[in-house]
Design a protein around this motif. Structure first.
Motif, short mmCIF file in Angstrom:
data_model
loop_
_atom_site.label_atom_id
_atom_site.label_comp_id
_atom_site.label_asym_id
_atom_site.label_seq_id
_atom_site.Cartn_x
_atom_site.Cartn_y
_atom_site.Cartn_z
N MET A 1 82.86 37.55 40.00
CA MET A 1 81.96 37.22 41.11
C MET A 1 81.70 38.40 42.04
N SER A 2 82.33 39.54 41.75
CA SER A 2 82.05 40.83 42.40
C SER A 2 82.19 40.80 43.92
N SER A 3 83.07 39.96 44.42
CA SER A 3 83.27 39.85 45.87
C SER A 3 84.75 39.61 46.13
N LEU A 4 85.32 40.40 47.01
CA LEU A 4 86.72 40.21 47.37
C LEU A 4 86.92 38.82 47.98
N TYR A 5 85.96 38.37 48.78
CA TYR A 5 86.08 37.04 49.40
C TYR A 5 86.07 35.94 48.34
N SER A 6 85.19 36.07 47.35
CA SER A 6 85.17 35.10 46.25
C SER A 6 86.50 35.07 45.54
N PHE A 7 87.01 36.26 45.26
CA PHE A 7 88.28 36.39 44.56
C PHE A 7 89.39 35.68 45.34
N LEU A 8 89.49 35.97 46.61
CA LEU A 8 90.56 35.40 47.43
C LEU A 8 90.42 33.89 47.61
N VAL A 9 89.18 33.42 47.82
CA VAL A 9 88.92 31.99 48.01
C VAL A 9 89.26 31.19 46.75
N LEU A 10 89.12 31.82 45.60
CA LEU A 10 89.42 31.13 44.34
C LEU A 10 90.89 31.27 43.96
N VAL A 11 91.40 32.47 43.96
CA VAL A 11 92.73 32.73 43.40
C VAL A 11 93.87 32.24 44.30
N ILE A 12 93.82 32.51 45.58
CA ILE A 12 94.95 32.19 46.47
C ILE A 12 95.23 30.68 46.51
N THR B 1 83.78 26.38 44.14
CA THR B 1 82.60 26.17 44.98
C THR B 1 82.47 27.29 46.01
N GLY B 2 83.55 27.56 46.72
CA GLY B 2 83.53 28.63 47.72
C GLY B 2 83.29 29.99 47.10
N ALA B 3 83.90 30.25 45.95
CA ALA B 3 83.75 31.54 45.29
C ALA B 3 82.32 31.77 44.84
N PHE B 4 81.70 30.75 44.25
CA PHE B 4 80.30 30.90 43.83
C PHE B 4 79.40 31.11 45.04
N PHE B 5 79.68 30.41 46.14
CA PHE B 5 78.89 30.55 47.35
C PHE B 5 78.99 31.97 47.93
N LEU B 6 80.17 32.57 47.85
CA LEU B 6 80.40 33.90 48.42
C LEU B 6 80.16 35.04 47.44
N SER B 7 79.83 34.71 46.19
CA SER B 7 79.71 35.74 45.16
C SER B 7 78.52 36.67 45.40
N LYS B 8 78.62 37.82 44.78
CA LYS B 8 77.54 38.82 44.81
C LYS B 8 76.95 38.90 43.41
N PRO B 9 75.81 39.57 43.27
CA PRO B 9 75.25 39.74 41.92
C PRO B 9 76.30 40.36 40.99
N VAL B 10 76.23 39.98 39.74
CA VAL B 10 77.20 40.43 38.75
C VAL B 10 77.21 41.95 38.68
N ASN B 11 78.41 42.50 38.75
CA ASN B 11 78.63 43.94 38.65
C ASN B 11 79.27 44.20 37.29
N SER B 12 78.73 45.14 36.52
CA SER B 12 79.22 45.40 35.16
C SER B 12 80.70 45.72 35.13
N PHE B 13 81.17 46.50 36.11
CA PHE B 13 82.59 46.86 36.13
C PHE B 13 83.45 45.62 36.28
N TRP B 14 83.15 44.80 37.28
CA TRP B 14 83.98 43.62 37.54
C TRP B 14 83.82 42.56 36.45
N ALA B 15 82.65 42.47 35.87
CA ALA B 15 82.46 41.55 34.75
C ALA B 15 83.30 42.02 33.56
#
Length: 192
Positions: free
Chosen positions: A141-152, A62-76
């Motif tokens: 999700m192309s966002s460091l915050y999304s990544f951290l909120v989900l993975v940690i 939920t938090g990761a989707f909320f903080l996500s950025k538009p899809v970036n081809s590299f990160w996808a």
């Protein structure tokens, strides 16, 4: 070129949605189908770890989707292979355990110490797969915050779960498990 990028972003978004739904449905099915049943479990000591994992995954996504950025081809392109590989590893681990696999920490009558197949190199491959899936989703999700909120939070919940599970496995299998533990890593072959 703009139309191409728009179509590629739409494709990535649809793929992300389908993979998210597929993962959620597969985990819900596991929760209902592979829960230990009263009378079939010799030992049951979950200590809230299943609930903790579900809470962390739910709030993390939920938090990761909320903080996500538009899809970036590299990160996808980085994340989607992690998701697919994680799903494969998780399901191979589950299928190799067969009837002994439960979503709660329980030792069933069918349980034997599994030390071959995917379990030859790591003790908890289903959690490795889960963490790879979560890492992949976090990356897409192309966002460091999304990544951290989900993975940690999910990583913390999985480490707690492993702690609980290994206490039960040592109690059930004794020296056999301790010997197996000394030869393998928890989640990543040769590393951790």
């Amino acid at each position: 070129k703009t139309l191409y990028n728009l179509n590629l972003n739409l494709f990535y978004m649809m793929l992300l949605i389908y993979l998210s739904l597929g993962y959620a449905i597969s985990e819900l099915l596991l929760m209902f189908v592979k829960r230990s049943k009263h009378g079939t479990a010799k030992t049951r000591e979950d200590k809230g770890s299943l609930i903790l994992i579900w809470v962390m995954i739910t709030f993390g996504f939920t938090g990761a989707f909320f903080l996500s950025k538009p899809v970036n081809s590299f990160w996808a392109g980085f994340g989607f292979p992690f998701i697919i590989a994680g799903l494969i590893v998780r399901w191979v681990a589950i299928l190799q355990l067969g009837k002994a696999f439960t979503v709660d920490v329980a030792i069933t009558e069918a349980a034997k110490l599994k030390t071959d197949g995917i379990y030859k190199r790591i003790r908890h491959p289903s959690y490795s797969g889960m963490l790879a899936v979560v890492t992949g989703f976090g990356a897409t999700m192309s966002s460091l915050y999304s990544f951290l909120v989900l993975v940690i939070p999910v990583l913390i919940a999985v480490i707690y779960r492993i702690y609980v599970e290994e206490k039960v496995l040592v109690k059930e299998f004794g020296n056999s498990y301790l010997e197996y533990k000394s030869k393998t890593k928890r989640l990543i072959p040769g590393i951790y």
